[in-house]
Design a protein around this motif. Structure first.
Motif, PDB file in Angstrom:
ATOM      1  N   PRO A 209       0.831  -1.203   0.000  1.00 14.57           N
ATOM      2  CA  PRO A 209       0.000   0.000   0.000  1.00 14.57           C
ATOM      3  C   PRO A 209       0.866   1.253   0.000  1.00 14.57           C
ATOM      4  N   LEU A 210       0.340   2.324  -0.592  1.00 19.83           N
ATOM      5  CA  LEU A 210       1.069   3.588  -0.634  1.00 19.83           C
ATOM      6  C   LEU A 210       0.493   4.565   0.369  1.00 19.83           C
ATOM      7  N   PRO A 211       1.330   5.450   0.912  1.00 23.53           N
ATOM      8  CA  PRO A 211       0.808   6.486   1.815  1.00 23.53           C
ATOM      9  C   PRO A 211      -0.168   7.384   1.079  1.00 23.53           C
ATOM     10  N   GLU A 212      -1.188   7.856   1.798  1.00 21.62           N
ATOM     11  CA  GLU A 212      -2.307   8.519   1.145  1.00 21.62           C
ATOM     12  C   GLU A 212      -2.176  10.029   1.049  1.00 21.62           C
ATOM     13  N   ASN A 213      -1.486  10.646   1.971  1.00 17.60           N
ATOM     14  CA  ASN A 213      -1.493  12.111   2.049  1.00 17.60           C
ATOM     15  C   ASN A 213      -0.224  12.710   1.457  1.00 17.60           C
ATOM     16  N   LYS A 214      -0.388  13.893   0.888  1.00 14.63           N
ATOM     17  CA  LYS A 214       0.746  14.625   0.339  1.00 14.63           C
ATOM     18  C   LYS A 214       1.843  14.761   1.390  1.00 14.63           C
ATOM     19  N   GLY A 215       3.103  14.604   0.944  1.00 19.23           N
ATOM     20  CA  GLY A 215       4.227  14.705   1.852  1.00 19.23           C
ATOM     21  C   GLY A 215       4.807  16.111   1.903  1.00 19.23           C
ATOM     22  N   LEU A 216       5.981  16.217   2.478  1.00 22.27           N
ATOM     23  CA  LEU A 216       6.680  17.490   2.603  1.00 22.27           C
ATOM     24  C   LEU A 216       7.530  17.744   1.361  1.00 22.27           C
ATOM     25  N   ASP A 217       7.521  19.000   0.901  1.00 18.69           N
ATOM     26  CA  ASP A 217       8.480  19.371  -0.137  1.00 18.69           C
ATOM     27  C   ASP A 217       9.796  19.756   0.539  1.00 18.69           C
ATOM     28  N   ASN A 218      10.841  20.013  -0.268  1.00 14.36           N
ATOM     29  CA  ASN A 218      12.147  20.218   0.353  1.00 14.36           C
ATOM     30  C   ASN A 218      12.202  21.480   1.214  1.00 14.36           C
ATOM     31  N   HIS A 219      11.411  22.487   0.894  1.00 12.20           N
ATOM     32  CA  HIS A 219      11.354  23.677   1.728  1.00 12.20           C
ATOM     33  C   HIS A 219      10.697  23.363   3.067  1.00 12.20           C
ATOM     34  N   GLU A 220       9.607  22.610   3.018  1.00 11.21           N
ATOM     35  CA  GLU A 220       8.919  22.229   4.248  1.00 11.21           C
ATOM     36  C   GLU A 220       9.759  21.282   5.097  1.00 11.21           C
ATOM     37  N   MET A 221      10.584  20.475   4.419  1.00  8.10           N
ATOM     38  CA  MET A 221      11.441  19.556   5.168  1.00  8.10           C
ATOM     39  C   MET A 221      12.366  20.301   6.118  1.00  8.10           C
ATOM     40  N   VAL A 222      12.928  21.407   5.659  1.00 12.42           N
ATOM     41  CA  VAL A 222      13.848  22.175   6.494  1.00 12.42           C
ATOM     42  C   VAL A 222      13.130  22.683   7.746  1.00 12.42           C
ATOM     43  N   HIS A 223      11.934  23.214   7.559  1.00 14.50           N
ATOM     44  CA  HIS A 223      11.161  23.675   8.714  1.00 14.50           C
ATOM     45  C   HIS A 223      10.836  22.508   9.651  1.00 14.50           C
ATOM     46  N   ALA A 224      10.512  21.355   9.066  1.00 19.23           N
ATOM     47  CA  ALA A 224      10.142  20.200   9.888  1.00 19.23           C
ATOM     48  C   ALA A 224      11.333  19.697  10.704  1.00 19.23           C
TER      49      ALA A 224
ATOM     50  N   VAL B 216      25.607  32.691  -2.819  1.00 15.15           N
ATOM     51  CA  VAL B 216      24.477  33.603  -2.978  1.00 15.15           C
ATOM     52  C   VAL B 216      23.475  33.454  -1.839  1.00 15.15           C
ATOM     53  N   ASN B 217      23.236  32.208  -1.461  1.00 14.29           N
ATOM     54  CA  ASN B 217      22.146  31.939  -0.521  1.00 14.29           C
ATOM     55  C   ASN B 217      22.513  32.158   0.945  1.00 14.29           C
ATOM     56  N   ARG B 218      23.701  32.733   1.189  1.00 14.54           N
ATOM     57  CA  ARG B 218      23.955  33.304   2.504  1.00 14.54           C
ATOM     58  C   ARG B 218      23.107  34.561   2.696  1.00 14.54           C
ATOM     59  N   LEU B 219      22.619  35.102   1.569  1.00 14.07           N
ATOM     60  CA  LEU B 219      21.894  36.372   1.610  1.00 14.07           C
ATOM     61  C   LEU B 219      20.392  36.216   1.446  1.00 14.07           C
ATOM     62  N   THR B 220      19.961  35.187   0.746  1.00 13.34           N
ATOM     63  CA  THR B 220      18.534  35.058   0.445  1.00 13.34           C
ATOM     64  C   THR B 220      17.758  34.567   1.656  1.00 13.34           C
ATOM     65  N   GLY B 221      16.451  34.828   1.647  1.00 13.01           N
ATOM     66  CA  GLY B 221      15.599  34.490   2.783  1.00 13.01           C
ATOM     67  C   GLY B 221      14.774  33.248   2.558  1.00 13.01           C
ATOM     68  N   SER B 222      13.851  32.982   3.465  1.00 12.16           N
ATOM     69  CA  SER B 222      13.030  31.777   3.414  1.00 12.16           C
ATOM     70  C   SER B 222      11.650  32.020   2.825  1.00 12.16           C
TER      71      SER B 222
ATOM     72  N   PRO C   2      11.642  28.925  -3.473  1.00 14.85           N
ATOM     73  CA  PRO C   2      12.220  30.087  -2.803  1.00 14.85           C
ATOM     74  C   PRO C   2      12.241  31.320  -3.704  1.00 14.85           C
ATOM     75  N   ALA C   3      11.989  32.457  -3.098  1.00 12.39           N
ATOM     76  CA  ALA C   3      12.009  33.732  -3.833  1.00 12.39           C
ATOM     77  C   ALA C   3      13.437  34.281  -3.839  1.00 12.39           C
ATOM     78  N   TYR C   4      14.327  33.545  -4.506  1.00 15.83           N
ATOM     79  CA  TYR C   4      15.741  33.925  -4.545  1.00 15.83           C
ATOM     80  C   TYR C   4      15.953  35.345  -5.073  1.00 15.83           C
ATOM     81  N   LYS C   5      15.103  35.754  -6.003  1.00 12.27           N
ATOM     82  CA  LYS C   5      15.302  37.047  -6.672  1.00 12.27           C
ATOM     83  C   LYS C   5      14.683  38.211  -5.885  1.00 12.27           C
ATOM     84  N   ASP C   6      14.092  37.904  -4.742  1.00 15.48           N
ATOM     85  CA  ASP C   6      13.407  38.918  -3.937  1.00 15.48           C
ATOM     86  C   ASP C   6      14.204  39.127  -2.645  1.00 15.48           C
TER      87      ASP C   6
END
Length: 999
Positions: A627-642, A912-918, A927-931
């Motif tokens: 059987p496969l899990p039923e619910n949407k999982g975490l994307d890589n951005h959400e993984m970091v927060h988790a 570059v990503n020492r400067l960009t936000g979440s 990620p809004a790298y350009k913002d």
């Protein structure tokens, strides 16, 4: 024959012809052996060599430069034609030393050698005359030998009208013509971008890859004095024994090379264009990359695809598994590493559940490897916490297309970009990020009059070439796109028939545009109303409009909204469902499209089938037996927060430099430190690997079989050219080992078996088999079970229940980090031509590193003047999220208070990503790298200019129409073969300085 075809008679035989095609193509198609030194089917007629002369209706003409016409009668074997071809080739031999046996180009494909044999040349009449120039060996990748150059002009034609870098020319008026770079500069000080087109099309050894020199032949590594003696011996023997025995010896030597040289078809490991070519190897030495007829690229390459393969044999390659012990890593066996992984995965799943684990696939690896990674997550571990790097770049484009037209991929092929009447590039530095694709646009723009509009913050090459260059305020593309669409609707310029038949939602969409007037757009974007009207008029007047976009659009908080606005505009103007039109979200990595196609995403299994769909899960369960899990999982951005929240405890990541390429990497680093257990699978001990508990040594593309799917949905095979280095292994083998250590019982023996499973479960890939992808064959999804593919999407409707597309009322999401009094500069970032992404592979190339040694920040001349800055000054950029120290480069590519920083760096502390936000795109978490807003501190340190003077950006190209062969024909020493020789005598008498001039 099609109804428009006709017949021409060649030597009394009727041959089918296409109206307007070169006569030489008809002759070649028939299998006729006709000399053609300068002609190349991908370059078109050049007409410099005169070796393809035939008689048409009694007149001697060049077969390459003559278009077929009905009723044409061609004779190829008349005495006049044969004699003239031989005379023309003899003049060529006057420019070239035939020393084939000791030449690295003697590999069966040298046009000069093969034409000598075809014409059965025994002795040359025109004596060899060297040119008064030295070899140019300044470029790190190839060299030019004027003494071997036959002045065919292929390299010039390729540079001027195929690559359209416009660096090469021939000085036909000079007493001793040669090929020139920027009118006479050393190659490495010119505008040459080292794309390799010139080397690939050279018909002899005048242009050669340095990696070939002294390596390809059995006797080509002779020391210079001995080598020259060998050449002299060959030339001394020719008058007495003729070329026949000499060529027989060289052919024997060439045949012997076949025992040591392997030629293996592969697909480029860099950007999403999907160039394919053969890689020549001798043991582990990579001799060269030879593009011939790849479906996406033909003979084209860029500096990376042609020359940046040093990472394959780098001493920094990982060759054994590594296990952390405290702050150090030690070598381990595969059995020990796998046992540790299995134990820790099992313990975590038992204690915290399967969703305490997460998996990240690689957009650099094959389709089959992405498939196994998501299968491992779902079918073995039981979680949908699964993602890939498309989250960092292309997910918003996919979202915009799903909303409107149903498929998240290019709506046509790269060839459609060439056919379009108008191409619009938005937020894409195409000439540097997708260089071979850009050549097709540049070629159509230069030769066919295609119109080009570019909207971007920087004046890069495509902006410089554009008929209209728009510089919107950062993050406001949605506004001007919506305003242009509203103007078209308000003025009644929309494609009403197309909308009525194929599109839903016009009324609601029209209402959503109410506030996007031209005046409002001018206020928000800074683009004048006149320019916006021009854009609208250009679109409605063009014979097909293609819009291509990339990270300048998608890496914003409103990336999905802007991508939706692009597709809406195309629908309103009827620019779907036909060639030369449509949407082109340019994929950044070689397999970012394929990794997503394979279901390496949290909400979809393969083919974008939703994990929450019970019917889909049951289909997969029937094949996988679990059987496969039923619910949407975490994307890589959400993984970091988790991880920070403590709910995600274990991660398995392959082929992704997440510690550099994710936004706000300071926050990401902290997350990696908190993981209970971290497995990283890579070729190198990357920045990300430094946080791992186990590091598994993977193999690059040349050491594996599999498939990639490029930006135009084109699926292509790559073949193993080399055995894996040390104990490294292809990713698919490693994933299977991990799965089986967890008890999966997988038994794949070859990636072909994995593709068979993919085809059985993914409708988009239903007809894909390795047999159908043999060699250079390719398929563009959707692929029907019978193998029919779909180069052009939406020919019979859109993939919605009623077959109609949907206009989607998107909304403007303005930038979050607008410069203010404290952070007063806008920070932009992106790719450079020479490097790929962060540079983990390309910094392994000494030649590329010599041209771009590291990163820097571009500042405008006006900002430099305001703050007293020169190129090379060290500054510290500080954002709300971090800081970096680096050097400045003053350039007018940027304007005002906008900065630009390349994302490639060998130093993770300068990333570059020492400067960009979440903050992210609202719909996809891209990620809004350009913002990002920053402030600048000027430091006292002064360094060298960060962009060396040998970089092509300092060059001065010399654009012209091509070879400009008419200038050769005007030389007083030129005589068309078969003409009265008294013309040549007069020419020599009146212009003695040109006597014996080059042909």
């Amino acid at each position: 024959m099609t109804p428009t075809d006709f017949e021409v008679r060649v030597n009394g035989v009727a041959l089918s012809a296409v109206p307007g095609e070169p006569l030489i193509d008809v002759l070649n198609r028939s299998g006729m052996e006709l000399p053609q030194v300068c002609y190349h089917p991908q370059l078109g007629p050049i007409q410099t060599c005169d070796t393809c002369l035939v008689e048409v209706n009694g007149e001697l003409i060049r077969a390459c430069g003559t278009r077929v016409s009905a009723g044409m009668s061609v004779q190829t074997e008349t005495q006049g034609a044969r004699h003239s071809r031989a005379a023309a080739f003899d003049k060529i031999l006057g420019n070239h030393l035939l020393y084939c046996t000791v030449c690295d180009n003697n590999n069966g494909n040298c046009v000069v050698h093969n034409t000598t044999a075809l014409l059965k040349v025994q002795h040359q009449v025109t004596p060899y005359h060297p040119k008064p120039y030295l070899k140019d060996e300044s470029n790190p990748f190839y060299r030019y030998d004027p003494d071997q150059c036959i002045l065919c002009g292929r390299c010039v034609e390729a540079c001027q009208n195929l690559q359209v870098n416009e660096t090469l020319s021939i000085n036909w008026e000079d007493p001793h013509p040669r090929v020139l770079w920027d009118g006479g500069r050393p190659i490495n000080e010119s505008s040459c971008v080292s794309c390799g087109h010139c080397v690939s099309v050279c018909p002899c050894n005048a242009l050669m890859e340095k990696s070939m020199l002294g390596e390809a032949g059995l006797m080509t590594d002779l020391p210079l004095p001995v080598f020259q003696q060998a050449v002299d011996f060959v030339k001394a023997a020719e008058p007495s024994i003729g070329y026949g025995p000499i060529l027989t010896l060289s052919d024997t030597e060439a045949a012997m090379r076949e025992q040591s040289i392997e030629r293996t078809k592969t697909v480029c490991t860099y950007c999403g264009v999907g160039c394919s070519f053969e890689v020549w190897t001798k043991e582990r030495h990579i001799l060269k990359i030879e593009p011939t007829h790849g479906p996406a690229n033909g003979v084209s390459t860029c500096i990376k695809g042609k020359f940046a393969w040093d990472h394959i044999n780098s001493e920094e390659r990982l060759t054994t598994p590594l296990i952390r012990e405290g702050d150090r890593f030690r070598k381990a066996s595969w059995d020990e590493a796998l046992a540790l992984i299995a134990r820790r995965f099992t313990e975590t799943r038992r204690q915290y559940g399967p969703d305490a684990l997460a998996f990240i696939a690689s957009s650099k690896c094959t389709n089959e490897e992405a498939w196994l990674m998501q299968k491992l997550a779902r079918a073995v571990v039981g979680t949908n916490n699964m993602d890939n790097c498309s989250r960092y770049c292309q997910s918003p484009a996919t979202m915009g297309l799903w909303r409107t037209v149903g498929y998240g991929g290019d709506s046509g092929s790269i060839s459609d970009l060439e056919k379009a009447g108008l191409v619009i590039g938005i937020g894409t530095n195409t000439a540097e990020s997708h260089p071979v694709l850009a050549t097709r646009v540049k070629r159509a723009h230069k030769l066919r009059g295609q119109r080009l509009i570019v909207a971007d913050l920087r004046e890069h090459e495509m902006a410089q070439r554009a008929d209209l260059f728009l510089r919107p305020n950062p993050g406001t593309d949605f506004v001007w796109l919506s305003a242009v669409t509203k103007y078209i609707l308000d003025e009644g310029l929309e494609d009403r028939a197309f909308l009525a038949q194929w599109v839903n939602g016009l009324d609601d969409y029209r209402q959503s545009l109410e506030r996007y007037t031209l005046a409002y757009a001018e206020e928000v974007t800074g683009i004048s109303q006149g320019q916006l009207r021009q854009v609208a008029q250009e679109i409605v007047q063009a014979d097909g409009t293609c819009i291509m976009w990339a990270m300048g659009v998608t890496q914003q908080c409103g990336g999905s909204e802007t991508s939706t606005a692009i597709s809406n505009l195309l629908l309103v103007t009827g620019n779907y469902m036909r060639p030369g039109a449509g949407s082109y979200p340019l994929r950044g990595h070689n397999n970012v499209q394929g990794a997503s196609d394979m279901g390496a995403m949290p909400g979809f299994v393969g083919g974008y089938q939703k994990v929450e769909d019970q019917v889909v899960r049951e289909k997969f369960q029937a094949t996988w037996g679990v059987p496969l899990p039923e619910n949407k999982g975490l994307d890589n951005h959400e993984m970091v927060h988790a991880i920070h929240e403590g709910t995600l405890r274990v991660m398995y990541l392959k082929g992704e430099e997440m510690a550099i390429v994710d936004s706000n990497v300071n926050y990401v680093d902290e997350a990696f430190e908190k993981l209970d257990f971290f497995v990283v699978q890579d070729m190198f001990f990357s920045r990300t690997a430094q946080f791992a508990d186990v590091v598994l040594p993977a193999s690059p593309s040349l050491e594996k079989d599999g498939t990639f799917t490029n930006t135009e949905r084109r699926i292509q095979r790559l073949y193993r050219a080399l055995d894996p280095l040390g104990e490294s292994r292809p990713d698919w083998e490693i994933i299977q080992l991990v799965a089986n250590a967890l008890g999966a019982g997988w038994s794949y023996a070859h990636p072909a078996e994995i593709m068979d499973e993919i085809a059985s479960l993914v409708p988009l890939y239903a007809g894909v088999t390795y047999e159908r992808l043999e060699g250079f064959a390719s398929l563009q999804w959707p692929v029907l079970p019978d193998g029919r593919d779909t180069p052009l999407l939406f020919t019979q409707g859109f993939p919605f229940p009623d077959g109609k597309a949907r206009l989607y009322p998107a909304e403007f999401l303005p930038p979050v980090e607008v410069p203010d009094a404290q952070y007063d500069l806008h920070f932009n970032n992106g790719r450079m031509l020479e490097h790929f992404h962060e540079g983990n592979m390309t910094f392994q190339s000494a030649g590329i590193t010599s041209k771009v040694p590291g990163t820097f920040v571009e500042i405008s001349p006006e900002l430099a003047a305001e703050r007293g800055l020169d190129s090379g000054r060290y500054v510290r950029l500080i954002s709300r999220h971090g800081a970096v120290r680096l050097r400045t480069l003053v350039t007018d590519r940027v304007q005002g208070r906008q900065l630009y920083m390349p994302m490639n760096t060998p130093d993770a502390q300068q990333a570059v990503n020492r400067l960009t936000g979440s903050h992210t795109d609202a719909s996809t978490h891209t990620p809004a790298y350009k913002d990002t807003a920053v402030r600048m501190e000027i430091l006292p340190d002064m360094g060298e200019n960060p962009l060396p003077r040998i970089n092509h950006r300092y060059g001065q190209p010399t654009p012209q129409r091509g070879v400009e062969v008419e200038r050769k024909w005007r030389r007083s020493d030129y005589r068309f073969p078969g003409e009265d020789p008294r013309r040549t005598q007069v020419a020599r008498h009146t212009a003695p300085e040109l006597a014996g001039g080059d042909d």
